[in-house]
Design a protein around this motif. Structure first.
Motif, mmCIF file in Angstrom:
data_model
loop_
_atom_site.group_PDB
_atom_site.id
_atom_site.type_symbol
_atom_site.label_atom_id
_atom_site.label_comp_id
_atom_site.label_asym_id
_atom_site.label_seq_id
_atom_site.Cartn_x
_atom_site.Cartn_y
_atom_site.Cartn_z
ATOM 1 N N ASN A 80 0.867 -1.134 0.168
ATOM 2 C CA ASN A 80 -0.089 -0.011 -0.096
ATOM 3 C C ASN A 80 0.892 1.311 0.100
ATOM 4 O O ASN A 80 0.333 2.347 -0.060
ATOM 5 C CB ASN A 80 -0.928 -0.057 1.343
ATOM 6 C CG ASN A 80 -1.906 -1.225 1.262
ATOM 7 O OD1 ASN A 80 -2.301 -1.695 0.150
ATOM 8 N ND2 ASN A 80 -2.242 -1.802 2.343
ATOM 9 N N ASN A 81 2.144 0.888 0.162
ATOM 10 C CA ASN A 81 3.022 2.216 0.328
ATOM 11 C C ASN A 81 4.191 2.124 -0.561
ATOM 12 O O ASN A 81 4.821 1.144 -0.754
ATOM 13 C CB ASN A 81 3.628 2.489 1.732
ATOM 14 C CG ASN A 81 4.291 3.767 1.916
ATOM 15 O OD1 ASN A 81 4.840 4.311 1.176
ATOM 16 N ND2 ASN A 81 4.146 4.097 3.236
ATOM 17 N N SER A 82 4.468 3.046 -1.611
ATOM 18 C CA SER A 82 5.501 3.127 -2.527
ATOM 19 C C SER A 82 6.824 3.180 -1.908
ATOM 20 O O SER A 82 7.734 3.003 -2.602
ATOM 21 C CB SER A 82 5.291 4.218 -3.524
ATOM 22 O OG SER A 82 5.529 5.403 -3.043
ATOM 23 N N LYS A 83 7.124 3.213 -0.572
ATOM 24 C CA LYS A 83 8.242 3.370 0.081
ATOM 25 C C LYS A 83 8.961 2.268 0.618
ATOM 26 O O LYS A 83 9.907 2.261 1.085
ATOM 27 C CB LYS A 83 8.326 4.625 1.166
ATOM 28 C CG LYS A 83 8.083 5.866 0.605
ATOM 29 C CD LYS A 83 7.920 7.100 1.847
ATOM 30 C CE LYS A 83 7.529 8.540 1.370
ATOM 31 N NZ LYS A 83 7.456 9.509 2.623
ATOM 32 N N SER A 84 8.115 1.315 0.405
ATOM 33 C CA SER A 84 8.507 -0.277 1.038
ATOM 34 C C SER A 84 9.771 -0.747 0.378
ATOM 35 O O SER A 84 9.557 -0.509 -1.019
ATOM 36 C CB SER A 84 7.452 -1.155 1.290
ATOM 37 O OG SER A 84 6.978 -1.425 0.071
ATOM 38 N N GLU A 86 3.364 8.676 -6.305
ATOM 39 C CA GLU A 86 2.842 7.587 -5.114
ATOM 40 C C GLU A 86 3.783 7.939 -3.922
ATOM 41 O O GLU A 86 4.146 6.993 -3.116
ATOM 42 C CB GLU A 86 3.441 6.372 -5.586
ATOM 43 C CG GLU A 86 2.615 5.819 -6.936
ATOM 44 C CD GLU A 86 2.851 4.342 -7.473
ATOM 45 O OE1 GLU A 86 1.867 3.768 -7.601
ATOM 46 O OE2 GLU A 86 4.097 3.988 -7.578
ATOM 47 N N LYS A 100 2.437 9.274 -1.218
ATOM 48 C CA LYS A 100 1.738 9.014 0.072
ATOM 49 C C LYS A 100 0.959 7.568 -0.129
ATOM 50 O O LYS A 100 0.851 6.941 0.763
ATOM 51 C CB LYS A 100 0.347 9.952 0.121
ATOM 52 C CG LYS A 100 0.730 11.157 0.138
ATOM 53 C CD LYS A 100 -0.395 12.112 0.376
ATOM 54 C CE LYS A 100 0.079 13.824 0.737
ATOM 55 N NZ LYS A 100 -1.242 14.606 0.607
ATOM 56 N N SER A 101 0.664 7.119 -1.383
ATOM 57 C CA SER A 101 0.086 5.817 -1.322
ATOM 58 C C SER A 101 0.007 5.350 -2.996
ATOM 59 O O SER A 101 0.596 6.122 -3.536
ATOM 60 C CB SER A 101 -1.481 5.734 -1.023
ATOM 61 O OG SER A 101 -2.024 6.763 -1.734
ATOM 62 N N THR A 102 -0.110 4.078 -3.059
ATOM 63 C CA THR A 102 0.086 3.636 -4.406
ATOM 64 C C THR A 102 -1.058 3.848 -5.392
ATOM 65 O O THR A 102 -2.118 4.074 -4.764
ATOM 66 C CB THR A 102 0.371 1.928 -4.421
ATOM 67 O OG1 THR A 102 -0.922 1.323 -3.927
ATOM 68 C CG2 THR A 102 1.259 1.480 -3.603
#
Length: 454
Positions: A105-109, A375, A377-379
């Protein structure tokens, strides 16, 4: 500059003349390129013309084939079995990433970084998977089992496209009906578009009746044109019937018009894919009937027709993949729809309204193309669903290139030669589309206690 191959900065290091691009768009573009690359390889493998040209123009061709253990004339690298193996590798590649990207759900993972970058490594992985399929032991068992997996996945890909088409028709009518509550202009647009859709459907029905039937023979064509025309009339009457209107005020002729046009297109496509019927004329010579005379002239240059037709077909497949992998499409398949009060009528209702200012704030220019990191904040789309659709598309391409169940005699040069399997697949798809739309109309009547949103 290794980041260009192995990191998320691939687009940022492209040439400066390229326009700015969103990170989510560039990622999907790269996966689409991989898909196109493997598809072209499959088409080449199914071409006898290319195989013969290689034998003539490549020096030491036989020695090369023996060196890579592909047989005396590289017979292991051509034909339907080779396409099955290459598509097996591509399908495994997308299925692996489907499993890898579930619940992101998060593009930073870390997993999101792998999805959005490392393009050279992923290209090597894809090539290794496609090549490794040629070393699977017990090839006969593998091909027999994989054929059924491919057919199941291909049918599922068709089903998803049909579901999304029905959802598209309902969304279109719902959006413009919301606008009609405030401006009468939308009512006029609804009436105009509905009239155009039904005019196209009726014209297509008449054209098929003129060119694909004759007074004697053509019984299949007459029955199918009549049945499909009757189904279009039936669903149109059901859509405006009082019982359906009471439960679903948004139901109308616009959706039926969209479905009718698509049914007519599938009917035309199916009739064009049917093996030709021949009869004896007064001179005891075989003549082809039930096909328009001009279509026989179109096949005079088979290479041109095959090349152009194949390109258009796979552009359509690619377009279907990319449009069905948006977040709105994945939510629609799970029955999640926008609330009626959030509907804003727009001519281009399928595109999101301009207002994503936040994306513009996160831009980076690393000496090349400007990349908008949309992305933060979120995908923007579901990564797992994106890969799953491409997994199904890989199976659909495999079955389409190898003529579905007529694989043994399949050649890319005979791609548009009629076969009964392709004919019935298109006809069944047509009926499934009508059934899905009909179900969205009568489901609230059959299950009055359940809540349905279309």
């Amino acid at each position: 500059q290794l980041a260009c191959c192995c990191g998320t900065a691939a687009c940022a290091l492209c040439c400066k003349c390229c326009p700015k691009i969103k990170q989510s768009t560039s990622t999907r573009f790269m996966y689409a390129l991989y898909f196109i690359l493997v598809t072209i390889i499959c088409c080449v493998m199914m071409s006898t013309t290319v195989a013969n040209e290689m034998k003539v123009h490549i020096p030491f061709y036989k020695q090369l084939c023996k060196g890579i253990q592909a047989g005396d004339t590289c017979e292991k690298l051509v034909g339907y079995s080779a396409v099955y193996k290459v598509c097996f590798g591509m399908a495994c590649f997308f299925f692996l990433f489907f499993l890898f990207t579930i619940k992101i759900n998060n593009s930073k993972s870390c997993r999101a970084y792998v999805h959005n970058g490392f393009w050279l490594i992923k290209l090597i992985l894809l090539a290794a998977m496609c090549s490794g399929a040629f070393f699977i032991p017990d090839q006969d068992t593998f091909l027999n089992a994989w054929r059924y997996v491919g057919a199941t996945g291909g049918f599922l890909f068709i089903a998803i496209q049909l579901i999304l088409l029905v959802e598209f028709a309902h969304k279109w009518n719902k959006n413009w009906t919301a606008g009609a509550n405030h401006k009468q202009l939308w009512n006029g647009l609804l009436a105009l578009v509905t009239l155009v859709l039904y005019s196209v459907a009726v014209a297509a029905l008449i054209v098929m009746a003129v060119f694909y039937t004759r007074s004697e023979g053509c019984m299949y064509n007459k029955i199918l044109i009549g049945v499909n025309g009757g189904l279009c009339l039936f669903v149109s009457l059901v859509a405006i019937s009082p019982c359906v209107q009471n439960r679903q005020p948004h139901s109308g002729l616009l959706q039926s018009g969209v479905i009718s046009c698509y049914v007519m297109y599938l009917t035309f496509s199916a009739l064009s894919s049917k093996p030709p019927e021949t009869i004896l004329d007064e001179n005891n010579q075989n003549i082809t009937i039930c096909v328009p005379e001009f279509s026989q002239g179109l096949h005079s240059d088979e290479n041109l027709v095959t090349g152009l037709g194949t390109t258009i077909l796979f552009c359509c497949i690619l377009y279907s993949c990319l449009t069905s992998t948006t977040r709105a499409s994945s939510e629609a398949l799970r029955g999640i729809y926008a609330a009626p009060e959030t509907e804003v009528a727009r001519c281009c209702f399928c595109c999101m309204p301009d207002g994503d200012v936040d994306a513009e704030e996160h831009t980076e220019n690393r000496g090349g193309q400007t990349v908008i990191y949309d992305e933060k904040k979120s995908t923007v789309y579901s990564y797992a669903y994106f890969h799953f659709v491409f997994f199904l598309a890989s199976l659909y391409v495999m079955m389409t290139v190898t003529h579905w169940f007529h694989y043994e005699s399949a050649q890319i040069e005979k791609f548009f030669t009629g076969t009964w399997s392709i004919f019935w697949i298109k006809m069944v798809s047509c009926w499934v589309c009508v059934f899905l739309y009909l179900w969205t109309l009568i489901a609230p009547l059959c299950c009055p206690t359940r809540q349905f949103s279309v």
